[in-house]
Design a protein around this motif. Structure first.
Motif, PDB file in Angstrom:
ATOM      1  N   ILE A   1      17.162  -5.758 -17.959  1.00 31.32           N
ATOM      2  CA  ILE A   1      16.022  -6.357 -18.652  1.00 31.32           C
ATOM      3  C   ILE A   1      16.474  -7.652 -19.308  1.00 31.32           C
ATOM      4  O   ILE A   1      17.393  -7.671 -20.132  1.00 31.32           O
ATOM      5  CB  ILE A   1      15.461  -5.399 -19.717  1.00 31.32           C
ATOM      6  CG1 ILE A   1      15.067  -4.063 -19.067  1.00 31.32           C
ATOM      7  CG2 ILE A   1      14.272  -6.018 -20.442  1.00 31.32           C
ATOM      8  CD1 ILE A   1      14.715  -2.995 -20.063  1.00 31.32           C
TER       9      ILE A   1
ATOM     10  N   TYR B   1      15.320 -11.154 -21.470  1.00 34.92           N
ATOM     11  CA  TYR B   1      14.299 -11.713 -22.348  1.00 34.92           C
ATOM     12  C   TYR B   1      14.938 -12.809 -23.192  1.00 34.92           C
ATOM     13  O   TYR B   1      16.178 -12.890 -23.310  1.00 34.92           O
ATOM     14  CB  TYR B   1      13.667 -10.637 -23.235  1.00 34.92           C
ATOM     15  CG  TYR B   1      14.663  -9.789 -24.001  1.00 34.92           C
ATOM     16  CD1 TYR B   1      14.934 -10.035 -25.341  1.00 34.92           C
ATOM     17  CD2 TYR B   1      15.324  -8.740 -23.373  1.00 34.92           C
ATOM     18  CE1 TYR B   1      15.841  -9.259 -26.045  1.00 34.92           C
ATOM     19  CE2 TYR B   1      16.228  -7.957 -24.061  1.00 34.92           C
ATOM     20  CZ  TYR B   1      16.498  -8.220 -25.397  1.00 34.92           C
ATOM     21  OH  TYR B   1      17.412  -7.456 -26.079  1.00 34.92           O
TER      22      TYR B   1
ATOM     23  N   ASP C   1      12.896  -8.224 -30.416  1.00 33.68           N
ATOM     24  CA  ASP C   1      12.641  -7.708 -29.070  1.00 33.68           C
ATOM     25  C   ASP C   1      13.615  -6.574 -28.735  1.00 33.68           C
ATOM     26  O   ASP C   1      13.235  -5.578 -28.106  1.00 33.68           O
ATOM     27  CB  ASP C   1      12.787  -8.825 -28.031  1.00 33.68           C
ATOM     28  CG  ASP C   1      11.633  -9.815 -28.094  1.00 33.68           C
ATOM     29  OD1 ASP C   1      10.627  -9.512 -28.757  1.00 33.68           O
ATOM     30  OD2 ASP C   1      11.747 -10.893 -27.472  1.00 33.68           O
TER      31      ASP C   1
ATOM     32  N   GLN D   1      12.445  -3.469 -30.329  1.00 34.72           N
ATOM     33  CA  GLN D   1      11.313  -2.901 -29.597  1.00 34.72           C
ATOM     34  C   GLN D   1      11.790  -2.184 -28.336  1.00 34.72           C
ATOM     35  O   GLN D   1      11.275  -1.108 -27.986  1.00 34.72           O
ATOM     36  CB  GLN D   1      10.323  -4.013 -29.227  1.00 34.72           C
ATOM     37  CG  GLN D   1       9.573  -4.606 -30.394  1.00 34.72           C
ATOM     38  CD  GLN D   1       8.613  -3.618 -31.034  1.00 34.72           C
ATOM     39  OE1 GLN D   1       8.225  -2.612 -30.429  1.00 34.72           O
ATOM     40  NE2 GLN D   1       8.222  -3.891 -32.261  1.00 34.72           N
ATOM     41  N   LEU D   2      12.742  -2.770 -27.643  1.00 30.65           N
ATOM     42  CA  LEU D   2      13.299  -2.120 -26.450  1.00 30.65           C
ATOM     43  C   LEU D   2      13.950  -0.797 -26.801  1.00 30.65           C
ATOM     44  O   LEU D   2      13.748   0.219 -26.129  1.00 30.65           O
ATOM     45  CB  LEU D   2      14.330  -3.035 -25.791  1.00 30.65           C
ATOM     46  CG  LEU D   2      13.805  -4.161 -24.907  1.00 30.65           C
ATOM     47  CD1 LEU D   2      14.926  -5.137 -24.571  1.00 30.65           C
ATOM     48  CD2 LEU D   2      13.221  -3.585 -23.625  1.00 30.65           C
TER      49      LEU D   2
ATOM     50  N   PHE E   1      11.326   1.735 -27.561  1.00 30.14           N
ATOM     51  CA  PHE E   1      10.605   2.100 -26.332  1.00 30.14           C
ATOM     52  C   PHE E   1      11.359   3.180 -25.558  1.00 30.14           C
ATOM     53  O   PHE E   1      10.784   4.208 -25.174  1.00 30.14           O
ATOM     54  CB  PHE E   1      10.419   0.850 -25.479  1.00 30.14           C
ATOM     55  CG  PHE E   1       9.855   1.096 -24.110  1.00 30.14           C
ATOM     56  CD1 PHE E   1       8.509   1.388 -23.922  1.00 30.14           C
ATOM     57  CD2 PHE E   1      10.675   1.027 -22.983  1.00 30.14           C
ATOM     58  CE1 PHE E   1       7.988   1.608 -22.653  1.00 30.14           C
ATOM     59  CE2 PHE E   1      10.159   1.240 -21.720  1.00 30.14           C
ATOM     60  CZ  PHE E   1       8.820   1.534 -21.547  1.00 30.14           C
TER      61      PHE E   1
ATOM     62  N   GLN F   1       6.300  -0.244 -18.175  1.00 27.48           N
ATOM     63  CA  GLN F   1       6.960  -1.459 -18.625  1.00 27.48           C
ATOM     64  C   GLN F   1       6.002  -2.461 -19.274  1.00 27.48           C
ATOM     65  O   GLN F   1       6.422  -3.275 -20.101  1.00 27.48           O
ATOM     66  CB  GLN F   1       7.712  -2.120 -17.473  1.00 27.48           C
ATOM     67  CG  GLN F   1       6.849  -2.562 -16.312  1.00 27.48           C
ATOM     68  CD  GLN F   1       7.682  -3.136 -15.177  1.00 27.48           C
ATOM     69  OE1 GLN F   1       8.426  -4.089 -15.396  1.00 27.48           O
ATOM     70  NE2 GLN F   1       7.571  -2.565 -14.000  1.00 27.48           N
TER      71      GLN F   1
ATOM     72  N   ASP G   1       3.997  -1.753 -21.464  1.00 24.12           N
ATOM     73  CA  ASP G   1       3.982  -1.433 -22.889  1.00 24.12           C
ATOM     74  C   ASP G   1       4.924  -2.360 -23.649  1.00 24.12           C
ATOM     75  O   ASP G   1       4.676  -2.694 -24.820  1.00 24.12           O
ATOM     76  CB  ASP G   1       4.405   0.024 -23.120  1.00 24.12           C
ATOM     77  CG  ASP G   1       3.326   1.011 -22.696  1.00 24.12           C
ATOM     78  OD1 ASP G   1       2.218   0.555 -22.370  1.00 24.12           O
ATOM     79  OD2 ASP G   1       3.597   2.230 -22.673  1.00 24.12           O
ATOM     80  N   LEU G   2       6.006  -2.770 -22.990  1.00 30.70           N
ATOM     81  CA  LEU G   2       6.922  -3.712 -23.627  1.00 30.70           C
ATOM     82  C   LEU G   2       6.253  -5.066 -23.837  1.00 30.70           C
ATOM     83  O   LEU G   2       6.450  -5.709 -24.871  1.00 30.70           O
ATOM     84  CB  LEU G   2       8.183  -3.877 -22.766  1.00 30.70           C
ATOM     85  CG  LEU G   2       9.126  -2.680 -22.706  1.00 30.70           C
ATOM     86  CD1 LEU G   2      10.212  -2.905 -21.669  1.00 30.70           C
ATOM     87  CD2 LEU G   2       9.745  -2.439 -24.088  1.00 30.70           C
TER      88      LEU G   2
ATOM     89  N   ARG H   1       4.118  -5.020 -26.730  1.00 29.77           N
ATOM     90  CA  ARG H   1       4.897  -5.059 -27.971  1.00 29.77           C
ATOM     91  C   ARG H   1       5.477  -6.443 -28.229  1.00 29.77           C
ATOM     92  O   ARG H   1       6.199  -6.638 -29.204  1.00 29.77           O
ATOM     93  CB  ARG H   1       6.030  -4.032 -27.912  1.00 29.77           C
ATOM     94  CG  ARG H   1       5.564  -2.599 -27.802  1.00 29.77           C
ATOM     95  CD  ARG H   1       6.742  -1.649 -27.755  1.00 29.77           C
ATOM     96  NE  ARG H   1       6.320  -0.275 -27.518  1.00 29.77           N
ATOM     97  CZ  ARG H   1       6.938   0.798 -28.015  1.00 29.77           C
ATOM     98  NH1 ARG H   1       8.012   0.652 -28.771  1.00 29.77           N
ATOM     99  NH2 ARG H   1       6.503   2.002 -27.752  1.00 29.77           N
TER     100      ARG H   1
ATOM    101  N   VAL I   1       7.459  -8.187 -26.015  1.00 26.70           N
ATOM    102  CA  VAL I   1       8.689  -8.473 -25.278  1.00 26.70           C
ATOM    103  C   VAL I   1       8.301  -9.098 -23.943  1.00 26.70           C
ATOM    104  O   VAL I   1       7.713  -8.433 -23.086  1.00 26.70           O
ATOM    105  CB  VAL I   1       9.519  -7.194 -25.047  1.00 26.70           C
ATOM    106  CG1 VAL I   1      10.807  -7.538 -24.302  1.00 26.70           C
ATOM    107  CG2 VAL I   1       9.830  -6.513 -26.375  1.00 26.70           C
TER     108      VAL I   1
ATOM    109  N   LEU J   1       9.226 -10.084 -20.538  1.00 26.68           N
ATOM    110  CA  LEU J   1      10.258  -9.843 -19.539  1.00 26.68           C
ATOM    111  C   LEU J   1      10.379 -11.053 -18.625  1.00 26.68           C
ATOM    112  O   LEU J   1       9.385 -11.540 -18.077  1.00 26.68           O
ATOM    113  CB  LEU J   1       9.910  -8.598 -18.710  1.00 26.68           C
ATOM    114  CG  LEU J   1       9.719  -7.298 -19.504  1.00 26.68           C
ATOM    115  CD1 LEU J   1       9.384  -6.159 -18.555  1.00 26.68           C
ATOM    116  CD2 LEU J   1      10.959  -6.982 -20.320  1.00 26.68           C
TER     117      LEU J   1
END
Length: 209
Positions: free
Chosen positions: A34, A36, A53, A56-57, A60, A112, A114-115, A118, A120, A122
């Protein structure tokens, strides 16, 4: 000497055939990389955004039931550029999820977005890769199966020519190939599906009596 030449000629009678063995398997390792980043006029602000971020990951994957050590940082990069006297800093980070729980990994990929919700974002290059690591355990059985398949082809040839198949004179094992089970190379290619097909071809020389 004449008898020896006769035996030599008989020994030269052979047929070369190929045998195939295939097996459907499921991946036993998933790796999700991942990527970012964040940009700001101040390095501290960019880093703080990346840290948010990362939090948040972590949350998650914890909510999905992954252990804390499943997600690890693998790279970080800081760059900057100046335009008309204004300097912009960019902090880019990559995290990697590594797990043998394939079903849980698939569930995470399905969620994904959902990230994104939030916050993030990607980046391109973020993708999951499924691998099958149990090849050594099935190699002997598959080689034996491919050899049996080769003998069946040789026996058909011998039957058509009024001969009999003898011993193996020489055999060559081909490379093992792992591909997508359904032959779909779209998306990220073979790596983006946990459903694999293992294939091997052997080349065998059989003596013909």
């Amino acid at each position: 000497m004449g008898d020896g030449l006769l035996r030599a000629r008989l020994a030269d009678r052979s047929v070369t055939v190929r045998g195939l063995a295939e097996r459907d398997v499921t991946a036993d390792l998933a790796t999700w990389t991942i990527s970012y980043s964040a940009s700001a006029g101040n390095l501290g602000e960019a880093q703080a955004s990346v840290d948010r971020d990362t939090a948040q990951l972590t949350a998650f994957f914890k909510e999905l039931g992954f252990p804390d050590d499943a997600l690890q940082p693998v790279a970080v990069n800081v760059s900057s550029y100046t335009n008309e006297g204004i300097t912009i800093f960019t902090v880019r980070q990559r995290m990697s999820l590594r797990t043998t729980d394939i079903e849980k990994a698939q569930a995470a990929v399905r969620r994904q977005f959902d990230l994104v919700r939030r916050g993030v974002m990607l980046e391109e290059g973020s993708g999951i890769s499924y691998s099958f690591t149990g090849l050594n355990a099935i190699k002997p059985e598959m080689v034996a199966e491919a050899t049996r398949d080769a003998r069946a082809a040789a026996e058909q040839f011998a039957e058509d020519s009024g001969s009999k198949v003898g011993a193996i004179r020489q055999a060559t094992q081909g490379y093992f190939e792992i591909t997508s089970r359904d032959g779909d190379s779209g998306g990220w290619g073979n790596a983006d599906t946990p459903f694999k097909k293992v294939r091997v071809v052997t080349t065998v020389d059989f003596l013909i009596d």
